[in-house]
Design a protein around this motif. Structure first.
Motif, PDB file in Angstrom:
ATOM      1  N   LEU A  66       0.835  -1.209   0.000  1.00  0.00           N
ATOM      2  CA  LEU A  66       0.000   0.000   0.000  1.00  0.00           C
ATOM      3  C   LEU A  66       0.871   1.261   0.000  1.00  0.00           C
ATOM      4  O   LEU A  66       0.607   2.214  -0.737  1.00  0.00           O
ATOM      5  CB  LEU A  66      -0.930  -0.018   1.219  1.00  0.00           C
ATOM      6  CG  LEU A  66      -1.937   1.128   1.284  1.00  0.00           C
ATOM      7  CD1 LEU A  66      -2.809   1.157   0.043  1.00  0.00           C
ATOM      8  CD2 LEU A  66      -2.802   1.024   2.524  1.00  0.00           C
ATOM      9  N   ALA A 113      -5.123  -2.926   3.320  1.00  0.00           N
ATOM     10  CA  ALA A 113      -4.199  -2.746   2.197  1.00  0.00           C
ATOM     11  C   ALA A 113      -4.893  -3.042   0.866  1.00  0.00           C
ATOM     12  O   ALA A 113      -4.727  -2.312  -0.111  1.00  0.00           O
ATOM     13  CB  ALA A 113      -2.986  -3.651   2.375  1.00  0.00           C
ATOM     14  N   VAL A 118      -5.318  -0.405  -2.157  1.00  0.00           N
ATOM     15  CA  VAL A 118      -4.742  -0.584  -3.496  1.00  0.00           C
ATOM     16  C   VAL A 118      -5.842  -0.482  -4.562  1.00  0.00           C
ATOM     17  O   VAL A 118      -5.651   0.155  -5.604  1.00  0.00           O
ATOM     18  CB  VAL A 118      -3.988  -1.929  -3.594  1.00  0.00           C
ATOM     19  CG1 VAL A 118      -3.612  -2.230  -5.024  1.00  0.00           C
ATOM     20  CG2 VAL A 118      -2.737  -1.897  -2.725  1.00  0.00           C
TER      21      VAL A 118
END
Lengths: 241, 352
Positions: B51, B191, B195
């Motif tokens: 991330l 994360a 993303v």
């Protein structure tokens, strides 16, 4: 005659220590093609870039569609309705042809009818619509660069040397597209070194020398007077073909 | 469905798709596939760094903006959680407040730096970020009353995210169902969502304008985009995501310190990860961070094994001694940059 769409009064521009524009006076009327001619290095490109606000005029006044734009930032000038095609194309090579076009549309959308009109004028853009613009040939990049300005109706088009360095067949395509734009009633200020193209497209002419406009008149007058051409810009050397 | 999740930006290479899928499955099932504290720690670290590196890719790969302040934003997120949990006590409210405060602080700092320095040339912006980041790192180690200085802070997070909390008595596939597992999935889901959000951002009209500005800023201005505004917005967005990554890291570690979240070494690691993975792709961050963190954690062991295997031969065991792992890591990077100048993702996409 109505107000000109664009008026430059005594515009002076310096680039570093060089005094490039030394008081440009120019009117660009509505609905006509005005050719800006002159030898290399007399300030034609600087004039266009000063209009766009890339170089700042240190003196003089630029009026576009009734408003003073001399001190406005470049994006505001573009959004007020000027489609600018720079000399070096300036396409975004990492983006697709389509993305290049969408970015150039102030509304963020493409009118399908307008797109089809552009496809007809520049068939390769249809072929490579979804492909990266960076892989286009030089001529195709120039087509994209002009198509980007044409993607929406603008109040004024500033086009810098659209046929420079292109193969004759592509020059013909380019000239035809510009003629169509002209016939649609657009106001255009066009810098062009190829006098054959200039003669075919231009209604009016402004000739520059040494950072000033030294002659303005009808294209027919200039085209019919070889002596005048020779005197103003030595055109017999470049424009004969 | 998948195309929508990826915002229409498919990996565009079969090998790349397979690699990404492998990483996704391994991380999603890490507690079951790789039991053990150390491997789970590596997996969490990979999630956080994916991330963090992806948020840096938004700035560098899409915006063309070189910043050395990315770890500072990462640290702000981490210290946000740490300070909030330390001073407001152990509660979900304190945790949420800490995450929010870290993100807001990062956005505000990014906004100020951007506004004052993104008008100038790229190199000055890079220098200013370097100066501010160093100043903040010094400040954090000096303000030991609040931040714990060089020693950092140990703090308590809600019990449900700690190993002490068991939500099932019996282990499943040999894995204890405790708060540590929940904590890992908080990091993993955080994360993943981050993303996917970044993919959405870079494939939005905003992302396209950023790319256009990176390529030719005058041209972007001449078609009507305010370059400074877009650059400032990208800096703020990227800082916010970096701070969020920092918050996830702080939740996972339950410890923050200058060397874990603020050091210049981390900044260099981020740069390497984004370059090795492939700039301007987001997917590059996934591969770059995974490879890098795995290499950082396991190269030494691998070399230990190799050293044993070549025992008795001249020179080789000495070269393969685990103490020389940094040498080999460096060599690996030089080779990968040499052979994959566009990063792993760029190479895979070209070779499809």
């Amino acid at each position: 005659m109505s107000d000109p769409i664009l008026r430059l009064e005594g515009v002076q521009t310096d680039i570093a220590q060089y005094h490039i524009l030394q008081g440009v006076d120019l009117d660009v009327p509505r609905g006509k093609v005005t050719m800006l001619l002159g030898r290399n290095g007399v300030g034609k490109t600087t004039t266009l870039r000063t209009i766009m606000g890339h170089w700042r005029a240190k003196a003089g006044r630029i009026t576009f569609d009734g408003a003073d734009i001399t001190a406005r930032p470049t994006p505001a000038i573009a959004r007020s309705g000027i489609g600018f095609v720079p000399e070096n194309m300036g396409i975004f090579g990492d983006l697709t042809v389509e993305e290049n076009m969408v970015l150039a549309a102030v509304s963020g959308r493409i009118d399908p009818a307008r797109r089809d009109w552009i496809f007809e004028a520049f068939p390769p853009l249809r072929t490579f619509w979804k492909g990266p613009a960076g892989t286009l040939s030089g001529g195709q990049k120039q087509m994209l660069s002009i198509a980007r300005a044409m993607i929406e109706e603008r109040k004024l088009y500033l086009i810098d040397e659209p046929t420079k360095g292109l193969a004759p067949a592509i020059v013909t395509t380019m000239a035809r597209a510009l003629r169509e734009l002209k016939e649609a009633g657009a106001s255009i200020l066009l810098v062009e070194q190829n006098f054959a193209v200039a003669r075919a497209l231009g209604d009016l002419v402004a000739v520059m020398d040494d950072g000033r406009v030294i002659w303005t008149g009808e294209m027919a007058e200039l085209a019919g007077d070889a002596g005048l051409q020779e005197r103003l810009m030595g055109l017999s050397m470049e424009g004969g073909h | 469905m998948i195309a929508t999740l990826l915002s229409g930006d498919a990996p565009r290479s079969r090998v790349l798709s397979v690699l990404l899928l492998v990483v996704l499955v391994c991380l999603a099932l890490a507690p079951f596939l790789f039991p053990g504290t150390r491997s789970l720690d590596t997996a969490a670290r990979i999630c956080v760094f994916i991330l963090l590196v992806a948020s840096y890719d938004l700035l560098l790969g899409y915006g063309g903006i070189v910043s050395f302040a990315h770890t500072m934003f990462f640290g702000m997120g981490a210290y946000g959680v740490a300070l909030s949990c330390e001073f407001l006590g152990r509660s979900w409210g304190a945790l949420a407040f800490g995450i929010g405060a870290g993100i807001v602080a990062a956005i505000a700092t990014a906004f100020l730096i951007g506004l004052f320095s993104l008008r100038v040339r790229a190199i000055f912006f890079a220098m200013i970020t370097l100066a501010v980041a160093s100043a903040v790192a010094v400040l954090v180690s000096q303000l030991s009353q609040i931040t714990g200085g060089e020693d950092g802070l140990n703090y308590q997070i809600p019990r449900a995210l700690t190993p002490a909390f068991k939500f099932m008595e019996e282990p499943v596939f040999g894995v204890r169902m405790n708060g540590k597992l929940l904590n890992y999935y908080v990091v993993f889901v955080g994360a993943l969502v981050g993303v996917l959000f970044l993919l959405r951002v870079v494939n939005s009209p905003f992302g396209r304008v950023l790319q256009a500005i990176r390529e030719n800023d005058f041209r972007a201005e001449a078609i009507g985009y305010r370059v400074v505004q877009y650059r400032v917005a990208a800096t703020c967005l990227s800082a916010a995501i970096a701070a969020f990554a920092g918050a996830l890291y702080a939740i996972w570690l339950r410890y923050v310190g200058p060397s874990t979240v603020l050091s210049m070494e981390i900044m260099l690691d981020i740069l390497l990860m984004v370059v090795i993975g492939g700039m301007g792709t987001i997917y590059g961050a996934v591969l770059g961070a995974t490879l890098f963190v795995v290499a950082q954690n396991y190269l030494q062991e691998l070399m230990g094994l190799a050293e044993g295997a070549f025992e008795g031969l001249p020179l080789l065991p000495a070269l393969l001694s685990p103490d020389r792992w940094l040498l080999w890591l460096g060599l690996l990077f030089i080779l990968s940059v040499y052979f994959f100048p566009t990063g792993i993702v760029g190479r895979l996409r070209d070779g499809r």
